[in-house]
Design a protein around this motif. Structure first.
Motif, PDB file in Angstrom:
ATOM      1  N   UNK A 119       0.765  -1.352   0.118  1.00 35.13           N
ATOM      2  CA  UNK A 119       0.256  -0.010   0.097  1.00 35.13           C
ATOM      3  C   UNK A 119       1.028   1.287  -0.201  1.00 35.13           C
ATOM      4  N   UNK A 120       0.551   2.230  -0.541  1.00 35.55           N
ATOM      5  CA  UNK A 120       1.205   3.152  -0.822  1.00 35.55           C
ATOM      6  C   UNK A 120       0.338   4.675  -0.717  1.00 35.55           C
ATOM      7  N   UNK A 121       1.137   5.903  -0.425  1.00 34.01           N
ATOM      8  CA  UNK A 121       2.552   6.014  -0.052  1.00 34.01           C
ATOM      9  C   UNK A 121       2.848   5.579   1.294  1.00 34.01           C
ATOM     10  N   UNK A 122       4.049   5.175   1.502  1.00 35.15           N
ATOM     11  CA  UNK A 122       4.658   4.871   2.828  1.00 35.15           C
ATOM     12  C   UNK A 122       5.568   5.914   3.014  1.00 35.15           C
ATOM     13  N   UNK A 123       5.367   6.584   4.124  1.00 32.76           N
ATOM     14  CA  UNK A 123       6.225   7.736   4.835  1.00 32.76           C
ATOM     15  C   UNK A 123       7.075   6.994   6.125  1.00 32.76           C
ATOM     16  N   UNK A 124       8.469   7.087   6.125  1.00 29.06           N
ATOM     17  CA  UNK A 124       8.939   6.460   7.163  1.00 29.06           C
ATOM     18  C   UNK A 124      10.002   7.551   7.526  1.00 29.06           C
ATOM     19  N   UNK A 125       9.868   7.757   9.052  1.00 28.30           N
ATOM     20  CA  UNK A 125      10.651   8.743   9.905  1.00 28.30           C
ATOM     21  C   UNK A 125      11.245   8.179  11.105  1.00 28.30           C
ATOM     22  N   UNK A 126      12.021   8.874  11.589  1.00 30.53           N
ATOM     23  CA  UNK A 126      12.558   8.413  12.806  1.00 30.53           C
ATOM     24  C   UNK A 126      11.632   7.834  13.849  1.00 30.53           C
ATOM     25  N   UNK A 127      10.361   8.550  13.912  1.00 29.16           N
ATOM     26  CA  UNK A 127       9.368   8.217  14.800  1.00 29.16           C
ATOM     27  C   UNK A 127       8.201   7.528  14.707  1.00 29.16           C
ATOM     28  N   UNK A 128       8.021   7.657  13.332  1.00 32.96           N
ATOM     29  CA  UNK A 128       6.595   7.050  12.800  1.00 32.96           C
ATOM     30  C   UNK A 128       6.688   6.463  11.527  1.00 32.96           C
ATOM     31  N   UNK A 129       5.839   5.719  10.988  1.00 30.35           N
ATOM     32  CA  UNK A 129       5.345   5.034   9.757  1.00 30.35           C
ATOM     33  C   UNK A 129       4.161   5.139   9.326  1.00 30.35           C
ATOM     34  N   UNK A 130       3.832   5.966   8.135  1.00 31.50           N
ATOM     35  CA  UNK A 130       2.506   6.013   7.827  1.00 31.50           C
ATOM     36  C   UNK A 130       2.276   5.548   6.596  1.00 31.50           C
ATOM     37  N   UNK A 131       1.065   4.914   6.416  1.00 32.57           N
ATOM     38  CA  UNK A 131       0.541   4.074   5.139  1.00 32.57           C
ATOM     39  C   UNK A 131      -0.663   4.575   4.710  1.00 32.57           C
ATOM     40  N   UNK A 132      -0.609   5.060   3.350  1.00 29.18           N
ATOM     41  CA  UNK A 132      -1.689   5.640   2.644  1.00 29.18           C
ATOM     42  C   UNK A 132      -1.619   7.123   3.308  1.00 29.18           C
ATOM     43  N   UNK A 133      -2.374   7.824   2.362  1.00 32.63           N
ATOM     44  CA  UNK A 133      -2.555   9.519   2.543  1.00 32.63           C
ATOM     45  C   UNK A 133      -3.703   9.711   3.447  1.00 32.63           C
ATOM     46  N   UNK A 134      -3.763  10.085   4.576  1.00 31.91           N
ATOM     47  CA  UNK A 134      -4.787  10.569   5.345  1.00 31.91           C
ATOM     48  C   UNK A 134      -4.588  12.008   5.940  1.00 31.91           C
ATOM     49  N   UNK A 135      -4.879  12.952   5.370  1.00 31.36           N
ATOM     50  CA  UNK A 135      -4.254  14.152   5.524  1.00 31.36           C
ATOM     51  C   UNK A 135      -4.351  14.562   7.024  1.00 31.36           C
ATOM     52  N   UNK A 136      -5.233  14.393   7.563  1.00 31.51           N
ATOM     53  CA  UNK A 136      -5.480  14.489   9.002  1.00 31.51           C
ATOM     54  C   UNK A 136      -4.369  13.976  10.070  1.00 31.51           C
ATOM     55  N   UNK A 137      -4.310  12.564   9.720  1.00 27.94           N
ATOM     56  CA  UNK A 137      -3.081  11.964  10.384  1.00 27.94           C
ATOM     57  C   UNK A 137      -1.862  12.305   9.800  1.00 27.94           C
ATOM     58  N   UNK A 138      -1.646  12.629   8.639  1.00 33.12           N
ATOM     59  CA  UNK A 138      -0.326  13.202   8.263  1.00 33.12           C
ATOM     60  C   UNK A 138       0.058  14.458   9.156  1.00 33.12           C
ATOM     61  N   UNK A 139      -1.125  15.353   9.225  1.00 32.64           N
ATOM     62  CA  UNK A 139      -0.746  16.700   9.747  1.00 32.64           C
ATOM     63  C   UNK A 139      -0.448  16.514  11.136  1.00 32.64           C
ATOM     64  N   UNK A 140      -1.158  15.456  11.948  1.00 33.67           N
ATOM     65  CA  UNK A 140      -0.750  15.112  13.228  1.00 33.67           C
ATOM     66  C   UNK A 140       0.649  14.592  13.482  1.00 33.67           C
ATOM     67  N   UNK A 141       1.006  13.582  12.634  1.00 33.86           N
ATOM     68  CA  UNK A 141       2.196  13.002  12.952  1.00 33.86           C
ATOM     69  C   UNK A 141       3.347  13.598  12.365  1.00 33.86           C
TER      70      UNK A 141
END
Length: 116
Positions: free
Chosen positions: A92-114
């Motif tokens: 599933x994409x997109x996948x964002x990987x940072x030092x603290x989090x992994x986000x799968x799929x694009x949900x603007x509210x979740x991305x804004x928060x994380x």
């Protein structure tokens, strides 16, 4: 931060635009040309605290062709991770990987928060 995406995916295009508009720096990676490895997927899965099924592109053609809806429940986590590592189109994409989090799929509210 790693941004793993498929350039023809409309959701990925929206997510990339969102990151750019927010001025968030990332390294872009084409999910098919450079498929996530087993070790990466294992690490992302552990860090994400999400069910492994969330990593599968359940609306994808390959997922449907392989009839994974019926097969995943009978597979171990190890087998599922190894399967995901065989083809970026299964992930599933997109996948964002940072030092603290992994986000799968694009949900603007979740991305804004994380990704503050």
């Amino acid at each position: 931060m790693l941004f793993t995406y498929y350039p023809k995916c409309s959701t990925c295009i929206k997510a990339k635009k969102w990151l750019d508009e927010k001025g968030i720096k990332y390294t872009a990676r084409h999910i098919v040309e450079e498929n996530p490895s087993y070790d990466e997927l294992k690490e992302w899965f552990a860090k994400s605290e999400l069910p492994l099924k969330k990593f599968f592109n359940t609306s994808g053609v390959l997922y449907k062709e392989m009839q994974l809806k019926d097969k995943l429940s009978g597979m171990s986590e190890e087998e599922q991770l190894r399967l995901l590592a065989t083809n970026g189109m299964l992930v599933k994409r997109p996948v964002v990987v940072s030092d603290t989090t992994v986000l799968i799929g694009f949900k603007e509210v979740e991305w804004e928060e994380k990704l503050k």
